[in-house]
Design a protein around this motif. Structure first.
Motif, PDB file in Angstrom:
ATOM      1  N   MET A 181      33.992  19.867  52.784  1.00  0.00           N
ATOM      2  CA  MET A 181      34.328  18.446  52.468  1.00  0.00           C
ATOM      3  C   MET A 181      35.543  18.227  52.057  1.00  0.00           C
ATOM      4  O   MET A 181      36.228  19.153  51.454  1.00  0.00           O
ATOM      5  N   ALA A 182      36.189  17.071  52.425  1.00  0.00           N
ATOM      6  CA  ALA A 182      37.718  16.885  51.998  1.00  0.00           C
ATOM      7  C   ALA A 182      37.753  15.480  51.439  1.00  0.00           C
ATOM      8  O   ALA A 182      36.680  14.662  51.375  1.00  0.00           O
ATOM      9  N   TYR A 183      38.862  14.940  50.975  1.00  0.00           N
ATOM     10  CA  TYR A 183      39.129  13.564  50.564  1.00  0.00           C
ATOM     11  C   TYR A 183      40.147  13.201  51.321  1.00  0.00           C
ATOM     12  O   TYR A 183      40.949  13.503  52.000  1.00  0.00           O
ATOM     13  N   ARG A 184      40.119  11.571  51.423  1.00  0.00           N
ATOM     14  CA  ARG A 184      40.788  10.975  52.279  1.00  0.00           C
ATOM     15  C   ARG A 184      41.210   9.697  51.712  1.00  0.00           C
ATOM     16  O   ARG A 184      40.481   9.273  50.746  1.00  0.00           O
ATOM     17  N   ILE A 185      42.584   9.514  51.810  1.00  0.00           N
ATOM     18  CA  ILE A 185      43.020   8.228  50.951  1.00  0.00           C
ATOM     19  C   ILE A 185      43.148   7.154  52.039  1.00  0.00           C
ATOM     20  O   ILE A 185      43.495   6.959  53.132  1.00  0.00           O
ATOM     21  N   ASN A 186      42.417   5.997  51.528  1.00  0.00           N
ATOM     22  CA  ASN A 186      42.516   4.657  52.443  1.00  0.00           C
ATOM     23  C   ASN A 186      43.863   4.081  52.302  1.00  0.00           C
ATOM     24  O   ASN A 186      44.249   3.474  51.190  1.00  0.00           O
ATOM     25  N   GLU A 232      43.459  17.106  55.330  1.00  0.00           N
ATOM     26  CA  GLU A 232      41.774  17.509  55.116  1.00  0.00           C
ATOM     27  C   GLU A 232      41.539  18.889  55.357  1.00  0.00           C
ATOM     28  O   GLU A 232      40.592  19.391  54.753  1.00  0.00           O
ATOM     29  N   ASP A 233      42.283  19.644  56.004  1.00  0.00           N
ATOM     30  CA  ASP A 233      42.490  21.139  56.360  1.00  0.00           C
ATOM     31  C   ASP A 233      42.444  22.002  54.978  1.00  0.00           C
ATOM     32  O   ASP A 233      41.921  22.850  55.003  1.00  0.00           O
ATOM     33  N   ALA A 234      43.473  21.484  54.339  1.00  0.00           N
ATOM     34  CA  ALA A 234      43.861  22.324  53.074  1.00  0.00           C
ATOM     35  C   ALA A 234      43.254  21.785  51.998  1.00  0.00           C
ATOM     36  O   ALA A 234      43.290  22.228  51.084  1.00  0.00           O
ATOM     37  N   CYS A 235      42.629  20.602  52.026  1.00  0.00           N
ATOM     38  CA  CYS A 235      42.023  19.998  50.808  1.00  0.00           C
ATOM     39  C   CYS A 235      40.623  20.820  50.472  1.00  0.00           C
ATOM     40  O   CYS A 235      40.128  21.426  50.920  1.00  0.00           O
ATOM     41  N   ILE A 236      40.564  21.274  49.156  1.00  0.00           N
ATOM     42  CA  ILE A 236      39.509  22.166  48.433  1.00  0.00           C
ATOM     43  C   ILE A 236      38.510  21.507  48.001  1.00  0.00           C
ATOM     44  O   ILE A 236      37.516  22.004  47.123  1.00  0.00           O
ATOM     45  N   ASP A 237      38.428  19.892  48.121  1.00  0.00           N
ATOM     46  CA  ASP A 237      37.459  19.387  47.565  1.00  0.00           C
ATOM     47  C   ASP A 237      37.076  19.212  46.215  1.00  0.00           C
ATOM     48  O   ASP A 237      36.064  19.273  45.497  1.00  0.00           O
ATOM     49  N   CYS A 238      38.404  19.364  45.262  1.00  0.00           N
ATOM     50  CA  CYS A 238      38.262  19.198  43.785  1.00  0.00           C
ATOM     51  C   CYS A 238      37.990  17.851  43.254  1.00  0.00           C
ATOM     52  O   CYS A 238      37.336  17.637  42.111  1.00  0.00           O
ATOM     53  N   GLY A 239      38.607  16.854  43.834  1.00  0.00           N
ATOM     54  CA  GLY A 239      38.416  15.701  43.345  1.00  0.00           C
ATOM     55  C   GLY A 239      39.309  15.195  42.388  1.00  0.00           C
ATOM     56  O   GLY A 239      39.247  14.078  41.707  1.00  0.00           O
ATOM     57  N   ALA A 240      40.261  16.077  42.024  1.00  0.00           N
ATOM     58  CA  ALA A 240      41.309  15.671  41.173  1.00  0.00           C
ATOM     59  C   ALA A 240      42.075  14.436  41.524  1.00  0.00           C
ATOM     60  O   ALA A 240      42.231  13.630  40.589  1.00  0.00           O
ATOM     61  N   CYS A 241      42.572  14.307  42.556  1.00  0.00           N
ATOM     62  CA  CYS A 241      43.145  13.218  43.142  1.00  0.00           C
ATOM     63  C   CYS A 241      42.475  11.842  42.925  1.00  0.00           C
ATOM     64  O   CYS A 241      43.123  10.932  42.565  1.00  0.00           O
ATOM     65  N   ALA A 242      41.076  11.650  43.338  1.00  0.00           N
ATOM     66  CA  ALA A 242      40.326  10.492  43.043  1.00  0.00           C
ATOM     67  C   ALA A 242      40.169  10.335  41.737  1.00  0.00           C
ATOM     68  O   ALA A 242      40.027   8.823  41.494  1.00  0.00           O
ATOM     69  N   GLU A 302      49.443  12.834  43.856  1.00  0.00           N
ATOM     70  CA  GLU A 302      50.126  14.161  44.481  1.00  0.00           C
ATOM     71  C   GLU A 302      50.481  15.302  43.379  1.00  0.00           C
ATOM     72  O   GLU A 302      50.023  16.462  43.817  1.00  0.00           O
ATOM     73  N   PRO A 303      50.806  14.891  42.215  1.00  0.00           N
ATOM     74  CA  PRO A 303      51.229  16.076  41.427  1.00  0.00           C
ATOM     75  C   PRO A 303      49.700  16.681  40.741  1.00  0.00           C
ATOM     76  O   PRO A 303      50.087  17.906  40.127  1.00  0.00           O
ATOM     77  N   VAL A 304      48.579  16.151  40.758  1.00  0.00           N
ATOM     78  CA  VAL A 304      47.469  16.637  40.245  1.00  0.00           C
ATOM     79  C   VAL A 304      46.660  17.628  41.084  1.00  0.00           C
ATOM     80  O   VAL A 304      45.946  18.205  41.072  1.00  0.00           O
ATOM     81  N   CYS A 305      47.272  17.650  42.529  1.00  0.00           N
ATOM     82  CA  CYS A 305      46.560  18.312  43.615  1.00  0.00           C
ATOM     83  C   CYS A 305      46.768  19.813  43.292  1.00  0.00           C
ATOM     84  O   CYS A 305      47.890  20.228  43.420  1.00  0.00           O
ATOM     85  N   PRO A 306      45.912  20.983  42.922  1.00  0.00           N
ATOM     86  CA  PRO A 306      46.277  22.201  42.916  1.00  0.00           C
ATOM     87  C   PRO A 306      46.574  22.726  43.922  1.00  0.00           C
ATOM     88  O   PRO A 306      47.073  23.925  43.909  1.00  0.00           O
ATOM     89  N   VAL A 307      46.368  22.361  45.151  1.00  0.00           N
ATOM     90  CA  VAL A 307      46.881  23.126  46.496  1.00  0.00           C
ATOM     91  C   VAL A 307      47.810  22.531  47.209  1.00  0.00           C
ATOM     92  O   VAL A 307      48.297  22.748  48.477  1.00  0.00           O
TER      93      VAL A 307
END
Length: 59
Positions: A1-6, A37-47, A17-22
Motif C-alpha cells: 500500500m502507499a499514501y496519496r496527497i489530496n 506511490e511506487d516508491a512509497c514504503i507505507d510508513c505514514g510519516a507524511c500523514a 517532504e522532509p520527513v519522507c525516509p525514501v
C-alpha cells in the motif's frame, strides 16, 4: 500500500517532504506535493505531520 496527497486539500506547506525516509515526495505545480506511490514504503510519516490531514492510504 502507499499514501496519496489530496491535491484539492493540500495547502502547500511542505511539511511532508522532509520527513519522507525514501524521498518519494516531490513538489509539483503551485508548490503542492505529489507522492510517488511506487516508491512509497507505507510508513505514514507524511500523514502524521500534515496539518490539514490531506494524506491518506491508497486503497
Amino acid at each position: 500500500m502507499a499514501y496519496r496527497i489530496n491535491e484539492d486539500e493540500c495547502v502547500a506547506c511542505g511539511a511532508c517532504e522532509p520527513v519522507c525516509p525514501v524521498e518519494c515526495i516531490s513538489e509539483v505545480a503551485e508548490g503542492k506535493r505529489l507522492i510517488d506511490e511506487d516508491a512509497c514504503i507505507d510508513c505514514g510519516a507524511c500523514a502524521g505531520v500534515c496539518p490539514v490531514e490531506c494524506i491518506d492510504p491508497v486503497e
